[in-house]
Design a protein around this motif. Sequence first.
Motif, PDB file in Angstrom:
ATOM      1  N   UNK A  44       1.816  12.216 -10.310  1.00 38.72           N
ATOM      2  CA  UNK A  44       2.939  11.275 -10.191  1.00 38.72           C
ATOM      3  C   UNK A  44       3.212  10.862  -8.753  1.00 38.72           C
ATOM      4  N   UNK A  45       3.352  11.840  -7.861  1.00 34.08           N
ATOM      5  CA  UNK A  45       3.602  11.556  -6.440  1.00 34.08           C
ATOM      6  C   UNK A  45       2.439  10.784  -5.833  1.00 34.08           C
ATOM      7  N   UNK A  46       1.235  11.173  -6.196  1.00 34.42           N
ATOM      8  CA  UNK A  46       0.040  10.514  -5.664  1.00 34.42           C
ATOM      9  C   UNK A  46       0.012   9.034  -6.024  1.00 34.42           C
ATOM     10  N   UNK A  47       0.444   8.695  -7.231  1.00 33.82           N
ATOM     11  CA  UNK A  47       0.461   7.295  -7.654  1.00 33.82           C
ATOM     12  C   UNK A  47       1.418   6.462  -6.789  1.00 33.82           C
ATOM     13  N   UNK A  48       2.536   7.054  -6.403  1.00 34.80           N
ATOM     14  CA  UNK A  48       3.480   6.351  -5.520  1.00 34.80           C
ATOM     15  C   UNK A  48       2.836   6.123  -4.156  1.00 34.80           C
ATOM     16  N   UNK A  49       2.227   7.155  -3.608  1.00 32.80           N
ATOM     17  CA  UNK A  49       1.624   7.064  -2.270  1.00 32.80           C
ATOM     18  C   UNK A  49       0.463   6.068  -2.233  1.00 32.80           C
ATOM     19  N   UNK A  50      -0.272   5.969  -3.302  1.00 30.41           N
ATOM     20  CA  UNK A  50      -1.397   5.021  -3.351  1.00 30.41           C
ATOM     21  C   UNK A  50      -0.894   3.589  -3.173  1.00 30.41           C
ATOM     22  N   UNK A  51       0.235   3.267  -3.801  1.00 28.66           N
ATOM     23  CA  UNK A  51       0.809   1.917  -3.658  1.00 28.66           C
ATOM     24  C   UNK A  51       1.361   1.712  -2.249  1.00 28.66           C
ATOM     25  N   UNK A  52       2.092   2.705  -1.720  1.00 24.99           N
ATOM     26  CA  UNK A  52       2.676   2.584  -0.379  1.00 24.99           C
ATOM     27  C   UNK A  52       1.601   2.504   0.696  1.00 24.99           C
ATOM     28  N   UNK A  53       0.456   3.125   0.448  1.00 23.21           N
ATOM     29  CA  UNK A  53      -0.630   3.127   1.435  1.00 23.21           C
ATOM     30  C   UNK A  53      -1.194   1.730   1.671  1.00 23.21           C
ATOM     31  N   UNK A  54      -0.954   0.796   0.753  1.00 24.54           N
ATOM     32  CA  UNK A  54      -1.437  -0.577   0.948  1.00 24.54           C
ATOM     33  C   UNK A  54      -0.704  -1.274   2.084  1.00 24.54           C
ATOM     34  N   UNK A  55       0.466  -0.743   2.479  1.00 32.56           N
ATOM     35  CA  UNK A  55       1.208  -1.281   3.629  1.00 32.56           C
ATOM     36  C   UNK A  55       0.798  -0.516   4.887  1.00 32.56           C
ATOM     37  N   UNK A 218       9.077  -1.745  -6.176  1.00 34.51           N
ATOM     38  CA  UNK A 218       9.197  -1.655  -7.633  1.00 34.51           C
ATOM     39  C   UNK A 218       7.865  -1.261  -8.261  1.00 34.51           C
ATOM     40  N   UNK A 219       6.790  -1.766  -7.694  1.00 30.59           N
ATOM     41  CA  UNK A 219       5.464  -1.407  -8.183  1.00 30.59           C
ATOM     42  C   UNK A 219       5.189   0.083  -7.959  1.00 30.59           C
ATOM     43  N   UNK A 220       5.578   0.577  -6.773  1.00 23.34           N
ATOM     44  CA  UNK A 220       5.411   2.006  -6.483  1.00 23.34           C
ATOM     45  C   UNK A 220       6.265   2.847  -7.428  1.00 23.34           C
ATOM     46  N   UNK A 221       7.472   2.360  -7.716  1.00 19.94           N
ATOM     47  CA  UNK A 221       8.371   3.068  -8.635  1.00 19.94           C
ATOM     48  C   UNK A 221       7.762   3.146 -10.033  1.00 19.94           C
ATOM     49  N   UNK A 222       7.212   2.024 -10.504  1.00 20.06           N
ATOM     50  CA  UNK A 222       6.608   2.018 -11.843  1.00 20.06           C
ATOM     51  C   UNK A 222       5.404   2.942 -11.896  1.00 20.06           C
ATOM     52  N   UNK A 223       4.647   3.028 -10.788  1.00 13.27           N
ATOM     53  CA  UNK A 223       3.500   3.939 -10.747  1.00 13.27           C
ATOM     54  C   UNK A 223       3.965   5.393 -10.785  1.00 13.27           C
ATOM     55  N   UNK A 224       5.056   5.687 -10.067  1.00  9.31           N
ATOM     56  CA  UNK A 224       5.601   7.043 -10.058  1.00  9.31           C
ATOM     57  C   UNK A 224       6.150   7.462 -11.398  1.00  9.31           C
TER      58      UNK A 224
END
Length: 606
Positions: A44-55, A218-224
């Motif tokens: 779950x946490x990893x999915x959030x970080x994957x999206x944030x890492x694009x920034x 919001x995308x990171x939230x949905x991934x989490x």
Amino acid sequence: MYSSIKRFLIGRPLKSHELGEQKLTRLKALAILSSDALSSVAYGTEQILIVLATVSTMAFWYNIPIAIGVLFLLTALILSYRQIIFSYPQGGGAYIVSKENLGENPGLIAGGSLLVDYILTVAVSISAGTDAITSAFPILHEHSVLIAIILVILITILNLRGLTESASVLAYPVYLFVFALVMMIFVGMFKIATGQVSPNLHTSLGTPVAGISLFLLLRAFSSGCSALTGVEAISNAVPNFRKPAAKNAAATLALMGILLAILFTGITFLAYWFGIAPKGNETVVSQIAAQTFGRNFLYYFVQGTTALILVLAANTGFSAFPMLAYSLAKDKYMPRMFSIRGDRLGYSNGIIFLSVASIILIIAFKGKTEHLIPLYAVGVFIPFTLSQTGMILKWIRQKPEGWVIKLITNLVGALISFLVLTILFVTKLHHVWAVVIFLPIVVFIFHKIKRHYDAVGEQLRVSQPIAQDIEGNVFIVPIAGVTTVVERSINYAKSLTDQVIAVYIAFDKEDEKKMEKKWEELNNGVRLVTLYSSYRSIIYPLNKFLETVQAKAIKNHYMVTVLVPQFIPKKRWHNILHNQSALLIRARLLWRKDIVVATLPYKFKK
């Protein structure tokens, strides 16, 4: 032999009155119904970080407020499903809630989504666990599909043995996983509190980050929110709990929510404080364990239990799918075989169907089910949204004591679930478009099954007097020659009626004459009709003859019975040495209206 193997694999049959002994205690239910939800903290946490890492890595501090949002949704879901458990203790969860409060089609959409989601749960979980095994032993990588299939079969056998046995086995690895992560979180927090971890590894909360947007957050939230998959499983399986079932299910749900919140919060905070970034070749949990313990026994203990829980997460599907299939079958939307208990008092047909479906998915995707994860999430949040909305309407209509607070709880949950569902469709449409096509097909199939059962019930219902009485019977006996089997069949038919006709299908004129001569010598008082078949077909000429006989029989209020003589070899493999014409005749005639098809077996002794 088949019976012996079956007894060895799944155990002795249980009597119906032993059903109470197969009910689950809270701790066992937590193990088999929460494995999917608890395992999701591993990614779950990893999915959030994957999206944030694009920034950039500076954006990782947003992991904290996003995690708070996920926890807020978790709280709303736990409170909502707790209310569903007490309102609908018969089980069925989102399907029952949506069907009763929103209507038939929303209920079927929720039920269909969950059924598909449980199949995906098994396929994704087993594939993820297989990846962990092949990562540890690279030599097995080329056999990953076979390993995954073997794991599915093992879990299937375990579940076929019954709820209590599967729970007893699965409780140990689930609680070992919880212990391993709690220990890792505790040691990590201790190191942070004692200054053993540099505070410079992470970006401070509130640091401005260029390129960040509300859409990306919001995308990171949905991934989490993938960490919330499996939360609904307990509400589907309330009847599996010991009495008082609803109270025990609600307590298990609360315990699962607390454990899920602790593990998710701990992993998220440690990932932030340690400055963990997602890597293609190492998971976030692995990196946290390495920084907390180093590459020692405790590190491998965390990794081992994590790999094990990912495999056992499939058991949530095996526990919840049969119960949901039972609810749908009871309402005539699925075949009735899903409502039948097996030898060990579980809904074994549902377990076997789930096993076969997940194996097909694993083979089709060659064990690489990454593209199924978005479908997996959508399959959860559709029933989440529908069930929350259904509960809102329930409180508005019934207005029980304290209904306003209950309504607000469900309203918040419905809005957030709908938001996550919308984001998943917008951001991952290329992965989840199949849902738009597949779900209507599933609902259509449900309706077709229901219409069939309604039509059967209407035709079987004794509501009108029979149009005409049966005044007699005509027996047609297809024969292949003059044998003991034929003689017994003719004598049996003569004992019931004097209207007996033997029918012989000849493939050449000489054969026809020989048969007529033999029959005349037999002199048994039964008329023989010989039919010539130019194309060597038995079925076609017999069918045409029956049409003629049936037309005359109907006028005289007679019933036509076809008595098929059949010999039964002593050994089953002997059947392949014979042409099975009796089987073909029965198979064809069973579809004819107003004709009785009977078999008179003759068993060989050697």
